[in-house]
Scaffold this motif. Sequence first.
Motif, PDB file in Angstrom:
ATOM      1  N   PRO A 116       0.808  -1.229   0.000  1.00 17.02           N
ATOM      2  CA  PRO A 116       0.000   0.000   0.000  1.00 17.02           C
ATOM      3  C   PRO A 116       0.841   1.279   0.000  1.00 17.02           C
ATOM      4  CG  PRO A 116      -0.752  -1.506   1.707  1.00 17.02           C
ATOM      5  CD  PRO A 116       0.502  -2.076   1.171  1.00 17.02           C
ATOM      6  N   ALA A 161       2.096   1.985  -3.350  1.00 21.61           N
ATOM      7  CA  ALA A 161       0.982   2.519  -4.146  1.00 21.61           C
ATOM      8  C   ALA A 161       0.830   4.014  -3.900  1.00 21.61           C
ATOM      9  CB  ALA A 161      -0.304   1.784  -3.796  1.00 21.61           C
ATOM     10  N   MET A 162       1.029   4.428  -2.636  1.00 22.67           N
ATOM     11  CA  MET A 162       0.942   5.858  -2.317  1.00 22.67           C
ATOM     12  C   MET A 162       1.981   6.636  -3.119  1.00 22.67           C
ATOM     13  SD  MET A 162       2.779   8.223  -0.448  1.00 22.67           S
ATOM     14  CE  MET A 162       3.627   7.589   0.989  1.00 22.67           C
ATOM     15  N   ARG A 203       3.452   5.647  -5.901  1.00 25.43           N
ATOM     16  CA  ARG A 203       3.080   5.526  -7.319  1.00 25.43           C
ATOM     17  C   ARG A 203       2.073   6.612  -7.707  1.00 25.43           C
ATOM     18  NH1 ARG A 203      -0.909   0.940  -7.762  1.00 25.43           N
ATOM     19  NH2 ARG A 203      -2.150   2.545  -6.775  1.00 25.43           N
ATOM     20  N   ASP A 204       1.061   6.804  -6.841  1.00 24.97           N
ATOM     21  CA  ASP A 204       0.017   7.760  -7.176  1.00 24.97           C
ATOM     22  C   ASP A 204       0.478   9.206  -7.100  1.00 24.97           C
ATOM     23  OD1 ASP A 204      -1.664   5.731  -7.719  1.00 24.97           O
ATOM     24  OD2 ASP A 204      -2.712   5.775  -5.803  1.00 24.97           O
ATOM     25  N   ARG A 205       1.598   9.444  -6.453  1.00 23.96           N
ATOM     26  CA  ARG A 205       2.114  10.814  -6.390  1.00 23.96           C
ATOM     27  C   ARG A 205       3.049  11.135  -7.554  1.00 23.96           C
ATOM     28  NH1 ARG A 205       2.279  13.986  -1.851  1.00 23.96           N
ATOM     29  NH2 ARG A 205       4.389  14.654  -2.319  1.00 23.96           N
TER      30      ARG A 205
END
Lengths: 180, 461
Positions: free
Chosen positions: B183, B186-187, B189-191
């Motif tokens: 997770p 993923a944080m 990645r999304d930034r």
Amino acid sequence: MSKKTLYAIFDDEEVLLKSVLELRSKDIEILEVYSPFPVHGLDHALGLKETRMAITAFIYGCLGLTFGGLLIYYIMISGVGKSWPMNIGGKPNFSFYQNMPSFVPIMFECTVLFAGHLMALTYLFRNRLYPGAKTKSPDPRTTDDKFLMELEIEGSDLEIKKLLTSTGASEINEKKIENE
Amino acid sequence: MHKESEIRDPLILGNKTYHDITRDIARPVEGKANKYWWILFILSVILFLWGVGCMAYTVGTGIGVWGLNKTVNWAWDITNFVWWIGIGHAGTLISAVLLLFRQKWRMAINRSAEAMTIFGVIQAGLFPVIHMGRPWLAYWVFPIPNQFGSLWQNFNSPLLWYVFAISTYLTVSTVFWYIGLIPDFAMIRDRMSKKISPMKKKLYTLLSFGWSGRAKHWQRFEEVSLVLAGLATPLVFSVHSIVSMDFATSIIPGWHTTIFPPYFVLGALFSGFAMVETLLIIMRKVVSLESYITIKHIEYMNIIILFTGSLVGTAYITELFMAWYSGVEFEQYAFLNRATGPYWWAYVAMMSCNVIIPQLYWIRKIRTSFIATFILSIFVNIGMWFERFVIIVTSLHRDFLPSSWTMFSPSFVDIGIFLGTIGFFFTLFLMYARTFPVVAQAELKSILKSSGSEFKKQSHE
């Protein structure tokens, strides 16, 4: 009638939780909730079933214990052990039972090895997580600080939008679903 | 909503929001490394390369290049091995045992502690492999169907137990670590923006396995974490117990003691926590995590160090008592020789660093000071290395036949390999600090409202 998907965004997990309960009490189906961290009580509020991950771990552990036991039995006692018996510290090499105490560590390690790895693989498989998979989250902010509720509606959305806003949604986006 | 008592100190300082946590944890990954990072990194790589050279020399020439002799046939390699394995114990203790006990302070430190565990166990694993002399045959330790006739492993042997214990420990810890990392990757990645850093975006997309944070996934995540913690807890205790049995099941006076398994486990936790402190006190400054790794975290760890240090001291004294009480001269001499023989200085180093110095933590001022903790943690690291040296070398150097009594002195290769593993360890850790989310941010966000200092203040007004 055209179908569409609503994405209601919340800033706070407690507000989200209340909203989920409110919507569910009105029999509105919530497709999915995306959150940046595990929100306690959300699974109950959404009516999700208990996960069976722990049960799989128990089964895999039993499998590991059996594997470890059989491996040792084959190598030390029955198969190879019979054709090449070894005298180790005067321990009887024909009896698994009497040699057991010194087999415990490896049988234990095999149990943990199987339970840990196979449960983790099951977890990745059930969640469809694998290297290269694309995220299904409709909004990248859901891994940061936003909580997103996904709803699918048919027909008028005014009612639901009103309900969502009154229960604390800070933002509502929508996406039309093409009719096939 | 879970509320926490007012008298319990906050675990997250400052007026933080969820977004602030995201930003603070992603900053080291997104930013550029500063000068100190590069200096430390280059130094570590040089040490590492020196170690690689010494390892190559050992493998190319033979174990004869070490300081070993016929009497002291085990020395630095096994000392370093046990030392690194011990360091590798705090990580899983923090993430597994403290999870079962619902200790929330573990959340800010478990990621780095577990990284330390994995990197430490990698260093430890190098030693038995090099000591084999022909490391390309290392796979012989595993029970793989083979063509050597009926030659298989001996499952009565503690050496095989530890092959299984360490392989299981290393792989299960890595899995536990990675499940928690998904997770957080993923944080990041999304930034990442696709335009500014396309390669990084790709990399973190790959690493995050397509995590999206669905409710069902989180539910499974929590259960899997809990079960893995339950599995890892007995694993932590088994690994060092089994390592101690390499000694305890032998018949060498000084090794042949039933107290070894619990005594080794406690020593491992003791040294592991010390190394966590050494690393985190530097890291919190370098990557600005002062709000997350607070003095309260350090104090909790110091209390564990004080507790395990006192128990280790008790074990030392119990050992001495049992040697005397056994009535066996060889046993009595082994311990007398440890304390008063030619290696008395190592014994003094061990006793003072492990037993006496940690007692300073009874004083609140010392327990709650970063500088004092840092200095004391270094003492513990040194003391625990000497403990293993004392156990191994002093038990061997005066054996059953006085004509073969001898001393051990390490060769430059022994020292080089040890320094090399330190370099390797720091190289891995420094790379980790720049590319991984060093705090389990998803978990931390879940306690922000109950343990964040601003939220605590508000809820009690």
